[in-house]
Scaffold this active site. Structure first.
Site, PDB file in Angstrom:
ATOM      1  N   HIS A 176       1.118  -1.345  -0.342  1.00  0.00           N
ATOM      2  CA  HIS A 176       0.291  -0.042  -0.127  1.00  0.00           C
ATOM      3  C   HIS A 176       0.786   0.967   0.145  1.00  0.00           C
ATOM      4  CE1 HIS A 176      -4.135  -1.821   1.962  1.00  0.00           C
ATOM      5  NE2 HIS A 176      -3.271  -2.496   0.916  1.00  0.00           N
ATOM      6  N   GLU A 205       0.864   3.715   1.693  1.00  0.00           N
ATOM      7  CA  GLU A 205       1.659   4.168   3.377  1.00  0.00           C
ATOM      8  C   GLU A 205       2.740   3.176   3.577  1.00  0.00           C
ATOM      9  OE1 GLU A 205      -1.525   3.313   2.441  1.00  0.00           O
ATOM     10  OE2 GLU A 205      -2.808   4.030   3.906  1.00  0.00           O
ATOM     11  N   CYS A 258      -5.981   2.502   6.736  1.00  0.00           N
ATOM     12  CA  CYS A 258      -6.774   1.384   6.171  1.00  0.00           C
ATOM     13  C   CYS A 258      -5.587   0.126   8.406  1.00  0.00           C
ATOM     14  CB  CYS A 258      -6.321  -0.341   5.507  1.00  0.00           C
ATOM     15  SG  CYS A 258      -4.665  -0.889   5.540  1.00  0.00           S
ATOM     16  N   CYS A 297      -2.328  -0.784   7.634  1.00  0.00           N
ATOM     17  CA  CYS A 297      -1.111   0.769   7.348  1.00  0.00           C
ATOM     18  C   CYS A 297      -1.312   1.612   8.618  1.00  0.00           C
ATOM     19  CB  CYS A 297      -1.780   1.722   6.198  1.00  0.00           C
ATOM     20  SG  CYS A 297      -1.602   0.744   4.390  1.00  0.00           S
TER      21      CYS A 297
END
Length: 162
Positions: free
Chosen positions: A53, A55, A83, A86
């Site tokens: 992701h 992040e 999420c 993360c």
């Protein structure tokens, strides 16, 4: 002196890179002492890595740049509410603050589905600020998924015409 909007604008540019690669358009930057030290964009499909992701990629790049897995005093700017995965990475990296653009009603855990960062059992607290350039951040997501729906519709039409 750069502003939250300046950093979020860079995150939006990175989200555009993700979209160009067919990835969900999320971008992130890590800032320390008014300098971007890590950048990332969603790339789980491209990298065959479910943890890639925006992040996490930005955190990894910042940790490498700083030669330290602890990112004390750093701020992460991300186009969409983080999420659970993360949020955990942000807590474990000791990031000082996360600034996000748009909420994520399905999987966001900074506001939409409670605030994981407020849980008392973690040994680190992350400050949270949402809504920075929220309209632009939500727009890139909406445009991406609208385009995807049109592509699927066109594919179905092509298939039914055969």
């Amino acid at each position: 002196m750069p502003t939250d909007q300046d950093y979020m604008q860079r995150a939006l540019e990175l989200a555009g890179v993700a979209a160009q690669h067919g990835e969900v358009p999320v971008g992130a930057v890590v800032v320390l002492n008014e300098r971007i030290v890590g950048e990332g964009w969603n790339q789980p499909i491209l990298s065959n890595d479910p943890t890639a992701h925006a992040e996490v990629v930005a955190l990894r790049n910042a940790a490498i740049a700083l030669a330290n897995y602890r990112l004390n005093e750093a701020i992460l700017y991300v186009t969409i509410e983080p999420c659970t995965m993360c949020a955990g990475a942000l807590i474990h990296s000791r990031i000082a603050k996360v600034v996000y653009g748009a909420t994520e009603p399905k999987s966001g855990v900074a506001q939409s589905n409670g605030c994981l960062f407020d849980e008392g059992h973690f040994n680190h607290r992350v400050a949270v600020q949402g809504g920075v350039m929220a309209e632009q951040c939500a727009g890139i997501m909406s445009d991406f998924f609208a385009s995807r729906r049109l592509q699927k519709k066109a594919q179905k039409a092509d298939q039914s015409g055969l």
